[in-house]
Write a protein that holds these residues in place. Structure first.
Motif, mmCIF file in Angstrom:
data_model
loop_
_atom_site.group_PDB
_atom_site.id
_atom_site.type_symbol
_atom_site.label_atom_id
_atom_site.label_comp_id
_atom_site.label_asym_id
_atom_site.label_seq_id
_atom_site.Cartn_x
_atom_site.Cartn_y
_atom_site.Cartn_z
ATOM 1 N N TYR A 181 -32.903 -42.433 12.144
ATOM 2 C CA TYR A 181 -33.633 -40.860 12.271
ATOM 3 C C TYR A 181 -33.460 -40.006 10.975
ATOM 4 N N THR A 182 -32.177 -40.286 10.440
ATOM 5 C CA THR A 182 -32.083 -39.271 9.287
ATOM 6 C C THR A 182 -32.931 -39.688 8.050
ATOM 7 N N ALA A 183 -32.851 -41.075 7.650
ATOM 8 C CA ALA A 183 -33.682 -41.649 6.768
ATOM 9 C C ALA A 183 -35.300 -40.961 6.764
ATOM 10 N N PHE A 184 -35.779 -41.205 8.117
ATOM 11 C CA PHE A 184 -37.114 -40.819 8.618
ATOM 12 C C PHE A 184 -37.220 -39.193 7.925
ATOM 13 N N LEU A 185 -36.396 -38.428 8.623
ATOM 14 C CA LEU A 185 -36.555 -37.132 8.424
ATOM 15 C C LEU A 185 -36.556 -36.861 6.762
ATOM 16 N N THR A 186 -35.602 -37.433 5.807
ATOM 17 C CA THR A 186 -35.292 -37.246 4.600
ATOM 18 C C THR A 186 -36.525 -37.831 3.783
ATOM 19 N N ILE A 187 -37.302 -38.886 4.196
ATOM 20 C CA ILE A 187 -38.453 -39.532 3.552
ATOM 21 C C ILE A 187 -39.656 -38.425 3.715
ATOM 22 N N ILE A 188 -39.648 -37.705 4.946
ATOM 23 C CA ILE A 188 -40.776 -36.809 5.037
ATOM 24 C C ILE A 188 -40.376 -35.571 4.253
ATOM 25 N N GLU A 189 -39.314 -35.198 4.111
ATOM 26 C CA GLU A 189 -38.958 -33.869 3.294
ATOM 27 C C GLU A 189 -39.183 -34.473 1.778
ATOM 28 N N VAL A 190 -39.112 -35.456 1.269
ATOM 29 C CA VAL A 190 -39.236 -35.983 -0.112
ATOM 30 C C VAL A 190 -40.774 -35.978 -0.340
ATOM 31 N N ILE A 191 -41.573 -36.303 0.575
ATOM 32 C CA ILE A 191 -42.794 -36.409 0.508
ATOM 33 C C ILE A 191 -43.388 -34.978 0.346
ATOM 34 N N PHE A 192 -42.987 -34.116 1.360
ATOM 35 C CA PHE A 192 -43.444 -32.339 1.194
ATOM 36 C C PHE A 192 -42.890 -31.981 -0.007
ATOM 37 N N GLU A 193 -41.875 -32.265 -0.538
ATOM 38 C CA GLU A 193 -41.373 -31.731 -1.734
ATOM 39 C C GLU A 193 -42.195 -32.131 -3.058
ATOM 40 N N ARG A 194 -42.721 -33.414 -2.885
ATOM 41 C CA ARG A 194 -43.201 -34.071 -4.084
ATOM 42 C C ARG A 194 -44.857 -33.691 -4.001
ATOM 43 N N TYR A 195 -45.352 -33.688 -2.996
ATOM 44 C CA TYR A 195 -47.016 -33.564 -3.129
ATOM 45 C C TYR A 195 -47.312 -32.346 -2.051
#
Length: 144
Positions: free
Chosen positions: A93-107
């Motif tokens: 669950y944490t990895a999923f939220l972290t990946i989404i946040e990284v995508i939002f931060e980059r793009y």
């Protein structure tokens, strides 16, 4: 994100024990807001575009809605689990939220890291979810 969060909240509260789920929602909102304000005020990250940005410097959609709803789903997924399984599911669950946040931060312009990194996000969410899970276990044990 607001519509998705409200829809997920609606569906998450359909399973019992509703009392536990509402308590999880409120506890997660409280602790994430507390931590989120510190992180934003210390300028570790910022939210250039956010919901109600005239009134809040942190992301209220994330801290008051998305994160608490995901924590409810995490709790439901681990309700009958033992600790090794709880830790694995928390990591997922944490990895999923972290990946989404990284995508939002980059793009997107929704979030901008300064001294904050994805590792900080992963660790803070992981410990928050585990803390809420253990706290709910203690509350339910005390209630019995």
């Amino acid at each position: 994100m607001l519509i998705i969060g409200i829809a997920l909240l609606f569906f998450s509260l359909r399973k019992p024990p509703t009392k536990d789920l509402i308590l999880i929602f409120l506890l997660t909102s409280f602790f994430s807001t507390f931590l989120g304000v510190i992180v934003v005020e210390e300028k570790m990250l910022e939210y250039p575009i956010s919901f109600l940005s005239n009134y809040f410097s942190s992301s209220i959609l994330y801290e008051y809605l998305i994160l608490p709803v995901v924590c409810i789903y995490f709790y439901q997924a681990t309700y009958y689990s033992r600790y090794p399984s709880i830790i694995l599911k928390c990591t997922l669950y944490t990895a999923f939220l972290t990946i989404i946040e990284v995508i939002f931060e980059r793009y997107t312009d929704l979030i901008k890291y300064h001294t904050w990194t994805w590792i900080h996000t992963f660790i803070s969410i992981f410990f928050l979810f585990m803390f809420i899970r253990i706290l709910m276990q203690l509350i339910n044990k005390q209630e019995r």
